[in-house]
Write an enzyme that holds these catalytic residues in place. Sequence first.
Site, PDB file in Angstrom:
ATOM      1  N   GLY A  45      71.472 -96.247 -35.085  1.00  0.00           N
ATOM      2  CA  GLY A  45      72.729 -96.190 -35.565  1.00  0.00           C
ATOM      3  C   GLY A  45      73.594 -97.486 -35.141  1.00  0.00           C
ATOM      4  O   GLY A  45      74.817 -97.074 -34.510  1.00  0.00           O
TER       5      GLY A  45
ATOM      6  N   THR B  33      68.505-100.564 -34.841  1.00  0.00           N
ATOM      7  CA  THR B  33      68.335 -99.899 -36.427  1.00  0.00           C
ATOM      8  C   THR B  33      69.372 -98.982 -36.782  1.00  0.00           C
ATOM      9  O   THR B  33      70.191 -98.680 -36.321  1.00  0.00           O
ATOM     10  CB  THR B  33      67.107 -98.877 -36.090  1.00  0.00           C
ATOM     11  OG1 THR B  33      66.442 -98.401 -37.107  1.00  0.00           O
ATOM     12  CG2 THR B  33      67.414 -97.638 -35.243  1.00  0.00           C
TER      13      THR B  33
ATOM     14  N   ASN C 271      71.803 -93.116 -30.532  1.00  0.00           N
ATOM     15  CA  ASN C 271      73.063 -92.956 -30.927  1.00  0.00           C
ATOM     16  C   ASN C 271      73.237 -92.379 -32.366  1.00  0.00           C
ATOM     17  O   ASN C 271      74.548 -91.905 -32.847  1.00  0.00           O
ATOM     18  CB  ASN C 271      73.733 -94.231 -30.901  1.00  0.00           C
ATOM     19  CG  ASN C 271      75.109 -94.303 -31.678  1.00  0.00           C
ATOM     20  OD1 ASN C 271      75.971 -93.830 -31.139  1.00  0.00           O
ATOM     21  ND2 ASN C 271      75.103 -95.074 -32.582  1.00  0.00           N
TER      22      ASN C 271
ATOM     23  N   SER D 111      78.016 -85.040 -28.035  1.00  0.00           N
ATOM     24  CA  SER D 111      79.472 -84.845 -28.619  1.00  0.00           C
ATOM     25  C   SER D 111      79.974 -83.594 -27.666  1.00  0.00           C
ATOM     26  O   SER D 111      79.439 -82.560 -27.115  1.00  0.00           O
ATOM     27  CB  SER D 111      79.271 -84.364 -30.049  1.00  0.00           C
ATOM     28  OG  SER D 111      80.735 -83.878 -30.632  1.00  0.00           O
TER      29      SER D 111
ATOM     30  N   TYR E 149      76.679 -79.258 -36.781  1.00  0.00           N
ATOM     31  CA  TYR E 149      76.710 -80.394 -35.944  1.00  0.00           C
ATOM     32  C   TYR E 149      76.746 -80.189 -34.552  1.00  0.00           C
ATOM     33  O   TYR E 149      75.845 -80.649 -33.836  1.00  0.00           O
ATOM     34  CB  TYR E 149      77.971 -81.318 -36.286  1.00  0.00           C
ATOM     35  CG  TYR E 149      78.075 -82.635 -35.623  1.00  0.00           C
ATOM     36  CD1 TYR E 149      77.299 -83.581 -35.667  1.00  0.00           C
ATOM     37  CD2 TYR E 149      79.127 -82.730 -34.632  1.00  0.00           C
ATOM     38  CE1 TYR E 149      77.584 -84.766 -34.796  1.00  0.00           C
ATOM     39  CE2 TYR E 149      79.427 -83.795 -33.746  1.00  0.00           C
ATOM     40  CZ  TYR E 149      78.595 -84.792 -33.913  1.00  0.00           C
ATOM     41  OH  TYR E 149      78.639 -85.783 -33.190  1.00  0.00           O
TER      42      TYR E 149
ATOM     43  N   ALA F 132      75.828 -77.392 -33.333  1.00  0.00           N
ATOM     44  CA  ALA F 132      74.738 -76.598 -32.823  1.00  0.00           C
ATOM     45  C   ALA F 132      73.527 -77.785 -32.637  1.00  0.00           C
ATOM     46  O   ALA F 132      72.575 -77.539 -31.470  1.00  0.00           O
ATOM     47  CB  ALA F 132      74.177 -75.607 -33.718  1.00  0.00           C
ATOM     48  N   ALA F 133      73.351 -78.510 -33.388  1.00  0.00           N
ATOM     49  CA  ALA F 133      72.557 -79.894 -33.387  1.00  0.00           C
ATOM     50  C   ALA F 133      72.494 -80.619 -31.885  1.00  0.00           C
ATOM     51  O   ALA F 133      71.708 -80.970 -31.045  1.00  0.00           O
ATOM     52  CB  ALA F 133      72.474 -80.781 -34.465  1.00  0.00           C
TER      53      ALA F 133
END
Length: 268
Positions: free
Chosen positions: A14, A37, A86, A144, A157, A159-160
């Site tokens: 990212g 990348t 990232n 996060s 988001y 949960a991930a």
Amino acid sequence: MDLNLSGRVAVVTGASKGIGLAVTRTLLAEGARVVATSRKPSQELDELAGPDLVHFPADLMDPEAPAALIAHAVEVFGGLDILVNNAGGPPPGVTLPRGSFMDATDEQWRMMFELNLFSVVRAIRAAIPAMLARGGGSIVNVSSGNARQPSPINVDYGAAKAGVNNLTKVLAGEYGPQGLRVNTVSPGPVRTPLWTEEGGVADLIAAQAGIDRESVLSSVVPEMMKLATGRLADPQEVADAVVLLASPRSGSTTGADLAVDSGFLKEV
């Protein structure tokens, strides 16, 4: 402070904008060689071009892409010392924030986990042998505040990212004795294009509130999220934390979660 990164090889995902771009710029300034990348390059990333920077175009939601990225870094620079996971946020076609838990379909949950968790798992799986071949290294996963502060408007988001935090703890315990450190940095709201560009999060909130984008960024969001500093973080502030954790100067730090969130998290 010399971070002892000269000549070390880093992969940053990212990397074309926001936090990833700031991390890439900072690693290069510290003398590292970087494979950056993103799905496509950006003008800002192109401006960093030089012998110590290689761009690897990839969609990390492709299950084969993370391993190809790591293999390319080893081929170009001869090894791997640092991995910064990232890449994240809403995948293409998904918009955050949501209205509630019920707004996310199974497919949107799957896509969110592919980008924010499974791509991290695959990149780490590919990176570990290359790092151990050089005696160890450092993995920094950008998580996060929502991993620890659940929110119904970002439920898939969060949960991930909670999965990323759990994964980080497991890896730190398993691979610490072999010289491999694994940590997370957890931003709160950051002035990245996700928030600031046209159609971004700030515009969505502005449309709901009937105000302008800058008012959302400068006052509404800091008040709504009870940010102790009264402002969103700058990408460079997050990048500084990431690069410090990547550095041998943080040699006794592993399994940690460093919040760079303007005081968003309040719990002990």
